[in-house]
Write a protein that holds these residues in place. Sequence first.
Motif, PDB file in Angstrom:
ATOM      1  N   TYR A  23       0.829  -1.220   0.000  1.00 31.35           N
ATOM      2  CA  TYR A  23       0.000   0.000   0.000  1.00 31.35           C
ATOM      3  C   TYR A  23       0.860   1.264   0.000  1.00 31.35           C
ATOM      4  CZ  TYR A  23      -3.824  -3.162   1.048  1.00 31.35           C
ATOM      5  OH  TYR A  23      -4.727  -4.191   1.005  1.00 31.35           O
ATOM      6  N   GLY A  24       1.936   1.252  -0.782  1.00 31.77           N
ATOM      7  CA  GLY A  24       2.799   2.411  -0.909  1.00 31.77           C
ATOM      8  C   GLY A  24       3.767   2.625   0.243  1.00 31.77           C
ATOM      9  N   VAL A  25       3.717   1.762   1.255  1.00 27.88           N
ATOM     10  CA  VAL A  25       4.591   1.881   2.425  1.00 27.88           C
ATOM     11  C   VAL A  25       5.720   0.856   2.306  1.00 27.88           C
ATOM     12  CG1 VAL A  25       4.731   1.663   4.943  1.00 27.88           C
ATOM     13  CG2 VAL A  25       2.702   2.677   3.878  1.00 27.88           C
ATOM     14  N   THR A  26       6.957   1.328   2.487  1.00 25.34           N
ATOM     15  CA  THR A  26       8.106   0.418   2.465  1.00 25.34           C
ATOM     16  C   THR A  26       8.169  -0.319   3.795  1.00 25.34           C
ATOM     17  OG1 THR A  26       9.299   1.836   0.936  1.00 25.34           O
ATOM     18  CG2 THR A  26      10.614   0.258   2.203  1.00 25.34           C
ATOM     19  N   ILE A  27       8.060  -1.620   3.727  1.00 22.73           N
ATOM     20  CA  ILE A  27       8.083  -2.480   4.916  1.00 22.73           C
ATOM     21  C   ILE A  27       9.502  -2.977   5.185  1.00 22.73           C
ATOM     22  CG2 ILE A  27       7.154  -4.590   5.965  1.00 22.73           C
ATOM     23  CD1 ILE A  27       5.043  -2.356   5.414  1.00 22.73           C
ATOM     24  N   ALA A  28      10.246  -3.231   4.124  1.00 24.45           N
ATOM     25  CA  ALA A  28      11.627  -3.707   4.243  1.00 24.45           C
ATOM     26  C   ALA A  28      12.455  -3.073   3.132  1.00 24.45           C
ATOM     27  CB  ALA A  28      11.675  -5.233   4.144  1.00 24.45           C
ATOM     28  N   ASP A  29      13.714  -2.787   3.460  1.00 21.74           N
ATOM     29  CA  ASP A  29      14.610  -2.132   2.502  1.00 21.74           C
ATOM     30  C   ASP A  29      16.026  -2.551   2.868  1.00 21.74           C
ATOM     31  OD1 ASP A  29      16.057  -0.461   0.828  1.00 21.74           O
ATOM     32  OD2 ASP A  29      14.913   1.331   1.338  1.00 21.74           O
ATOM     33  N   HIS A  76       2.208 -11.880  10.955  1.00 22.15           N
ATOM     34  CA  HIS A  76       1.193 -11.145  10.217  1.00 22.15           C
ATOM     35  C   HIS A  76       1.764  -9.766   9.912  1.00 22.15           C
ATOM     36  CE1 HIS A  76      -1.517 -14.279  11.439  1.00 22.15           C
ATOM     37  NE2 HIS A  76      -1.583 -13.881  12.699  1.00 22.15           N
ATOM     38  N   LEU A  77       1.384  -9.215   8.781  1.00 23.41           N
ATOM     39  CA  LEU A  77       1.800  -7.873   8.381  1.00 23.41           C
ATOM     40  C   LEU A  77       0.654  -6.906   8.668  1.00 23.41           C
ATOM     41  CD1 LEU A  77       3.688  -5.870   6.963  1.00 23.41           C
ATOM     42  CD2 LEU A  77       2.769  -6.697   4.784  1.00 23.41           C
ATOM     43  N   LEU A 105      14.169 -12.665   7.646  1.00 22.49           N
ATOM     44  CA  LEU A 105      12.744 -12.693   7.333  1.00 22.49           C
ATOM     45  C   LEU A 105      12.536 -12.756   5.827  1.00 22.49           C
ATOM     46  CD1 LEU A 105      11.763  -9.817   9.742  1.00 22.49           C
ATOM     47  CD2 LEU A 105      11.183 -12.215  10.070  1.00 22.49           C
ATOM     48  N   ALA A 106      11.522 -13.513   5.429  1.00 23.79           N
ATOM     49  CA  ALA A 106      11.150 -13.596   4.017  1.00 23.79           C
ATOM     50  C   ALA A 106       9.667 -13.280   3.877  1.00 23.79           C
ATOM     51  CB  ALA A 106      11.454 -14.985   3.473  1.00 23.79           C
ATOM     52  N   PHE A 107       9.297 -12.691   2.753  1.00 18.12           N
ATOM     53  CA  PHE A 107       7.923 -12.268   2.493  1.00 18.12           C
ATOM     54  C   PHE A 107       7.338 -13.091   1.349  1.00 18.12           C
ATOM     55  CE2 PHE A 107       9.919  -8.805   4.612  1.00 18.12           C
ATOM     56  CZ  PHE A 107       8.923  -8.095   5.266  1.00 18.12           C
ATOM     57  N   VAL A 112       2.101  -9.512  -0.610  1.00 20.80           N
ATOM     58  CA  VAL A 112       2.472  -8.090  -0.561  1.00 20.80           C
ATOM     59  C   VAL A 112       2.324  -7.518  -1.974  1.00 20.80           C
ATOM     60  CG1 VAL A 112       4.026  -8.315   1.417  1.00 20.80           C
ATOM     61  CG2 VAL A 112       4.944  -8.557  -0.903  1.00 20.80           C
ATOM     62  N   ASP A 113       2.241  -6.191  -2.046  1.00 20.17           N
ATOM     63  CA  ASP A 113       2.055  -5.558  -3.349  1.00 20.17           C
ATOM     64  C   ASP A 113       3.262  -5.755  -4.262  1.00 20.17           C
ATOM     65  OD1 ASP A 113      -0.458  -4.679  -2.608  1.00 20.17           O
ATOM     66  OD2 ASP A 113       0.230  -2.687  -2.067  1.00 20.17           O
ATOM     67  N   ARG A 114       4.455  -5.510  -3.695  1.00 20.57           N
ATOM     68  CA  ARG A 114       5.655  -5.579  -4.531  1.00 20.57           C
ATOM     69  C   ARG A 114       6.867  -6.003  -3.713  1.00 20.57           C
ATOM     70  NH1 ARG A 114       5.261   0.236  -5.932  1.00 20.57           N
ATOM     71  NH2 ARG A 114       7.503   0.224  -5.800  1.00 20.57           N
ATOM     72  N   ILE A 115       7.728  -6.745  -4.361  1.00 20.92           N
ATOM     73  CA  ILE A 115       9.095  -6.952  -3.873  1.00 20.92           C
ATOM     74  C   ILE A 115       9.967  -6.495  -5.029  1.00 20.92           C
ATOM     75  CG2 ILE A 115      10.851  -8.581  -3.090  1.00 20.92           C
ATOM     76  CD1 ILE A 115       8.593 -10.342  -1.980  1.00 20.92           C
ATOM     77  N   ASP A 116      10.592  -5.322  -4.854  1.00 22.72           N
ATOM     78  CA  ASP A 116      11.395  -4.706  -5.911  1.00 22.72           C
ATOM     79  C   ASP A 116      12.868  -4.976  -5.687  1.00 22.72           C
ATOM     80  OD1 ASP A 116       9.124  -3.606  -7.011  1.00 22.72           O
ATOM     81  OD2 ASP A 116       9.434  -1.624  -6.124  1.00 22.72           O
TER      82      ASP A 116
END
Length: 119
Positions: A23-29, A76-77, A105-107, A112-116
């Motif tokens: 949802y446009g929020v970076t969860i991991a970077d 849970h996210l 951690l793995a998603f 999720v919307d994206r893993i870039d």
Amino acid sequence: MTNVAEHRIEIVPNRHRVRVIQYGVTIADTVRGLTLSETGLPDVVYFPREDVNMTRLMRSDHTSYCPYKGHASYFHLQTEDGTVENAVWSYEDPLDTTAAIKGYLAFYASRVDRIDQTS
């Protein structure tokens, strides 16, 4: 069915920047991820916990077992739009052959919307 002797797991440093966005929020970077390649499965990027917004994760009661990696714990996210159940997993005490991913951690890409991955 894959014979155990034919089953391979390779874990290598991922030299790219990898981000998880929901949802446009970076969860991991991270630029310190690990890529796990396993026979018959798509590659998975594992993130160091320091590079994940842990305030977005809530431990789940769900667990699973992989004969090649060991017991997995799930999270849970938490998002502005609600909870994505069991979106994240971790091998907190993996088997010796996969010790490199301990605590990472793995998603699930499908949750999720994206893993870039960029350069």
